[in-house]
Motif scaffolding. Sequence first.
Motif, PDB file in Angstrom:
ATOM      1  N   GLN A  64       0.857  -1.191   0.000  1.00 35.02           N
ATOM      2  CA  GLN A  64       0.000   0.000   0.000  1.00 35.02           C
ATOM      3  C   GLN A  64       0.893   1.241   0.000  1.00 35.02           C
ATOM      4  O   GLN A  64       1.733   1.394   0.883  1.00 35.02           O
ATOM      5  N   SER A  66       0.836   5.296  -0.007  1.00 31.91           N
ATOM      6  CA  SER A  66      -0.028   6.478   0.141  1.00 31.91           C
ATOM      7  C   SER A  66       0.449   7.604  -0.768  1.00 31.91           C
ATOM      8  O   SER A  66       1.615   7.665  -1.170  1.00 31.91           O
ATOM      9  N   ARG A  67      -0.449   8.513  -1.073  1.00 29.30           N
ATOM     10  CA  ARG A  67      -0.138   9.621  -1.966  1.00 29.30           C
ATOM     11  C   ARG A  67       0.958  10.517  -1.386  1.00 29.30           C
ATOM     12  O   ARG A  67       1.770  11.078  -2.122  1.00 29.30           O
ATOM     13  N   GLU A 105      -2.830   0.810   6.863  1.00 29.91           N
ATOM     14  CA  GLU A 105      -2.295   1.306   5.588  1.00 29.91           C
ATOM     15  C   GLU A 105      -3.393   1.419   4.532  1.00 29.91           C
ATOM     16  O   GLU A 105      -3.399   2.358   3.731  1.00 29.91           O
ATOM     17  N   ALA A 108      -5.007   4.572   5.169  1.00 27.00           N
ATOM     18  CA  ALA A 108      -4.177   5.693   4.718  1.00 27.00           C
ATOM     19  C   ALA A 108      -4.234   5.867   3.200  1.00 27.00           C
ATOM     20  O   ALA A 108      -4.022   6.969   2.690  1.00 27.00           O
ATOM     21  N   CYS A 109      -4.528   4.778   2.501  1.00 28.95           N
ATOM     22  CA  CYS A 109      -4.595   4.811   1.041  1.00 28.95           C
ATOM     23  C   CYS A 109      -6.038   4.907   0.543  1.00 28.95           C
ATOM     24  O   CYS A 109      -6.327   4.580  -0.615  1.00 28.95           O
ATOM     25  N   GLU A 220      -1.224   8.750   9.045  1.00 30.89           N
ATOM     26  CA  GLU A 220      -0.254   7.823   8.459  1.00 30.89           C
ATOM     27  C   GLU A 220       0.913   7.560   9.418  1.00 30.89           C
ATOM     28  O   GLU A 220       1.087   6.456   9.916  1.00 30.89           O
ATOM     29  N   CYS A 288       8.538  10.771  -1.592  1.00 29.56           N
ATOM     30  CA  CYS A 288       7.241  10.758  -2.285  1.00 29.56           C
ATOM     31  C   CYS A 288       7.337  11.298  -3.704  1.00 29.56           C
ATOM     32  O   CYS A 288       6.316  11.433  -4.374  1.00 29.56           O
TER      33      CYS A 288
END
Length: 295
Positions: A64, A66-67, A105, A108-109, A220, A288
Amino acid sequence: MTLVAGTLSAYRAAALERDAPLWSVFLAEEAAQSGRDPSALEALMRERIRVMRQSAARGLGNPQMSRSGLIRGGAHRMAAWMDSGASLLGPAFTRLAATALAVAEVNACMGRIVAAPTAGACGVLPAALFTVADEKGRSEEELVRAFFTAGGVGLVIEHLASLSGAEGGCQAEVGSASAMAAGGLVELMGGTPLQVDHAVAFALSNVMGLICDPVQGLVEVPCVYRNAMGAANAVVSAEIALAGVESAFTADQVIETMGRVGRRIPEEFRETARGGLASLPAPGCDSCRGACGNA
């Protein structure tokens, strides 16, 4: 007798009076308050358990990401670590932590989870209850009953203190989830209502004062990892109680104390992302690739 989410001691007294397990008292209370048939509530609980299992499977089966870049497949990595045989305390403990990470997670996604009791603490209950149920060969029916006890404990905490990180810090979110799971685990293993009380007291005592400091204001970091801590704390607390160790204070006393502590926690440590880990410089944007907008 209708109890209306009072104290845990009142629910224990009702269980004693009716010569019934604690889960049945909570179920009867929910049926009375909602006007729904107990069998319908049990079916609804099974559906929520199904969703929890789906969330766990998604997080364990696929990384997973996240952005923000803060979450990068930790649960999937832990599952691989477990499969390699490198677990520090055996595969069950690694699966416990990995499952907590997996569900948190997925949240969070922006995946589908059951907020039990909140989205930020959604990994604790499935990790603790599924892992122990699988390890001990408990049936789905026993699992459903354990979740009703966990839910009843949550109602008591909401009534006497708070389940909100913005109101009481992380002790009120992950801490409450951990206490709920501890109580549910005792029920799952056939413990007494008094042992449920002790387990809840131990679990909340262990996280008293835990602040809520979400980095970048996102659920997160450190939230996901605190879910794993909450699941482990639940198992530890349940095990202590089931072994016959008694808490110095009742669960109601500890819950009310948690509420008072939460009201005195400074605002910057209550989900405002202005204190604790959230006050540190943002993690490097190389994590990121600019997705966070801070590049």
